[in-house]
Design a protein around this motif. Structure first.
Motif, mmCIF file in Angstrom:
data_model
loop_
_atom_site.group_PDB
_atom_site.id
_atom_site.type_symbol
_atom_site.label_atom_id
_atom_site.label_comp_id
_atom_site.label_asym_id
_atom_site.label_seq_id
_atom_site.Cartn_x
_atom_site.Cartn_y
_atom_site.Cartn_z
ATOM 1 N N GLU A 15 0.990 -1.386 0.162
ATOM 2 C CA GLU A 15 -0.216 0.031 -0.001
ATOM 3 C C GLU A 15 0.628 1.191 -0.087
ATOM 4 N N GLU A 16 2.187 1.181 0.450
ATOM 5 C CA GLU A 16 2.822 1.984 0.338
ATOM 6 C C GLU A 16 3.197 2.897 -1.049
ATOM 7 N N ILE A 17 3.385 1.646 -2.035
ATOM 8 C CA ILE A 17 3.859 2.172 -3.415
ATOM 9 C C ILE A 17 2.586 2.918 -4.052
ATOM 10 N N GLU A 18 2.794 3.933 -4.338
ATOM 11 C CA GLU A 18 1.542 4.963 -4.929
ATOM 12 C C GLU A 18 1.915 5.148 -6.474
ATOM 13 N N LYS A 19 2.920 4.496 -7.002
ATOM 14 C CA LYS A 19 3.250 4.929 -8.485
ATOM 15 C C LYS A 19 4.097 3.721 -9.143
ATOM 16 N N THR A 20 3.964 3.327 -9.991
ATOM 17 C CA THR A 20 4.628 2.263 -10.986
ATOM 18 C C THR A 20 5.477 2.887 -12.053
ATOM 19 N N VAL A 21 6.270 3.064 -12.565
ATOM 20 C CA VAL A 21 7.072 3.725 -13.540
ATOM 21 C C VAL A 21 7.659 2.525 -14.289
ATOM 22 N N VAL A 22 7.286 2.544 -15.562
ATOM 23 C CA VAL A 22 7.681 1.473 -16.310
ATOM 24 C C VAL A 22 8.785 2.000 -17.343
ATOM 25 N N VAL A 23 9.855 1.563 -17.625
ATOM 26 C CA VAL A 23 10.956 2.022 -18.565
ATOM 27 C C VAL A 23 11.284 1.076 -19.671
ATOM 28 N N TYR A 24 10.935 1.393 -20.994
ATOM 29 C CA TYR A 24 11.166 0.606 -22.047
ATOM 30 C C TYR A 24 12.610 1.281 -22.814
ATOM 31 N N SER A 25 13.660 0.602 -22.357
ATOM 32 C CA SER A 25 14.819 0.926 -22.990
ATOM 33 C C SER A 25 15.424 0.283 -24.213
ATOM 34 N N GLY A 26 16.121 1.050 -24.980
ATOM 35 C CA GLY A 26 16.786 0.306 -26.118
ATOM 36 C C GLY A 26 17.547 1.173 -26.739
ATOM 37 N N ARG A 27 18.369 0.730 -27.843
ATOM 38 C CA ARG A 27 19.157 1.589 -28.833
ATOM 39 C C ARG A 27 18.139 2.284 -29.864
ATOM 40 N N PHE A 28 17.224 1.435 -30.237
ATOM 41 C CA PHE A 28 16.375 1.855 -31.297
ATOM 42 C C PHE A 28 17.017 2.485 -32.622
ATOM 43 N N GLN A 29 17.756 1.753 -33.191
ATOM 44 C CA GLN A 29 18.620 2.399 -34.381
ATOM 45 C C GLN A 29 18.020 1.760 -35.578
ATOM 46 N N PRO A 30 17.091 2.036 -36.301
ATOM 47 C CA PRO A 30 15.996 3.102 -35.732
ATOM 48 C C PRO A 30 14.819 2.321 -35.162
ATOM 49 N N THR A 111 11.641 -2.299 -15.274
ATOM 50 C CA THR A 111 12.275 -2.354 -16.578
ATOM 51 C C THR A 111 11.923 -3.409 -17.404
ATOM 52 N N VAL A 112 11.739 -3.076 -18.795
ATOM 53 C CA VAL A 112 11.335 -4.017 -19.693
ATOM 54 C C VAL A 112 12.340 -4.779 -20.531
ATOM 55 N N VAL A 113 12.172 -6.071 -20.729
ATOM 56 C CA VAL A 113 13.349 -6.808 -21.536
ATOM 57 C C VAL A 113 12.373 -7.862 -22.586
ATOM 58 N N GLY A 114 13.089 -8.454 -23.417
ATOM 59 C CA GLY A 114 12.422 -9.198 -24.271
ATOM 60 C C GLY A 114 12.922 -10.521 -23.673
#
Length: 222
Positions: A15-30, A111-114
């Motif tokens: 209940e202490e967790i008020e927000k979840t931040v999801v980060v999708y990271s990558g090189r994205f070339q392109p 964090t997001v992975v494949g």
């Protein structure tokens, strides 16, 4: 009795967790439709306000020709991703440029992975993501979400190959298929850089072959 206490403590922590931040990271070339499919999946699961795309400004002549601002332009113009959700970061697994804007005790970091990277993040900090087990803020714990493979997946290697070789009409047709529409400025930006990378790679391979030929010739003459 012990299980009751454990569940009670777990509930309090959750209940202490008020927000979840999801980060999708990558090189994205392109960045392309395959990446966008993963992004839309994350938005549908976690909410558009919680999902961020993180990518660096690191470039090189072989695999990473696009700067951050160029990647951001592709994401916003071709897919309509909000500019505020695209952030330049240095470390994909500790994106302080994003999570640093939120309280470290009440904000969970995902964090997001494949699938192929499912077991890449090991150690005490990261745990597999489960919606019922988000109990700690990012200061103490991070969570790993494995994004499912999207239908008709396309690889970065395929994208770079198809947009850097062949006739102009063939590359335009693949671009339309990949991005769902045609934008001449984005097309020229992407293809010109990828063609240049292809040229650099060809010169490198040619010089490598020449060096090997000279080396073999010297060895045979000894």
């Amino acid at each position: 009795m012990g299980n009751i206490i454990k569940e009670w403590v777990s509930k309090i922590l959750t209940e202490e967790i008020e927000k979840t931040v999801v980060v999708y990271s990558g090189r994205f070339q392109p960045f392309h439709s395959g990446h966008y499919a993963t992004y839309t999946h994350l938005v549908s699961k976690f909410g558009s306000g919680n999902v961020y795309i993180g990518t660096s400004n690191k470039t090189d002549s072989f695999k990473s020709p696009f700067k951050f601002v160029e990647k951001k332009q592709i994401m916003t113009k071709m897919f309509g991703i909000p500019s505020s959700k695209i952030v330049q970061i240095k470390n994909p697994y500790a994106p302080k440029e994003i999570i640093g804007n939120f309280d470290s005790d009440t904000t969970a970091f995902v964090t997001v992975v494949g699938e192929k990277d499912r077991y890449r993040l090991k150690g005490k900090y990261f745990d597999p993501y489960h919606p019922d087990k988000i109990q700690m803020g990012y200061r103490d714990k991070g969570y790993v979400y494995v994004a499912p493979e999207q239908p008709n997946p396309v690889s970065g290697t395929q994208v770079r190959r198809e947009l850097s070789r062949g006739s102009d009409s063939k590359r335009k047709a693949f671009f339309k298929k990949l991005y769902g529409k045609f934008d001449p400025k984005i097309f020229n930006k992407i293809t010109s850089k990828l063609v240049k990378v292809e040229s650099v790679m060809e010169r490198f391979l040619q010089s490598f072959d020449i060096a090997n030929t000279i080396s073999e010739a010297n060895a045979s003459s000894v």
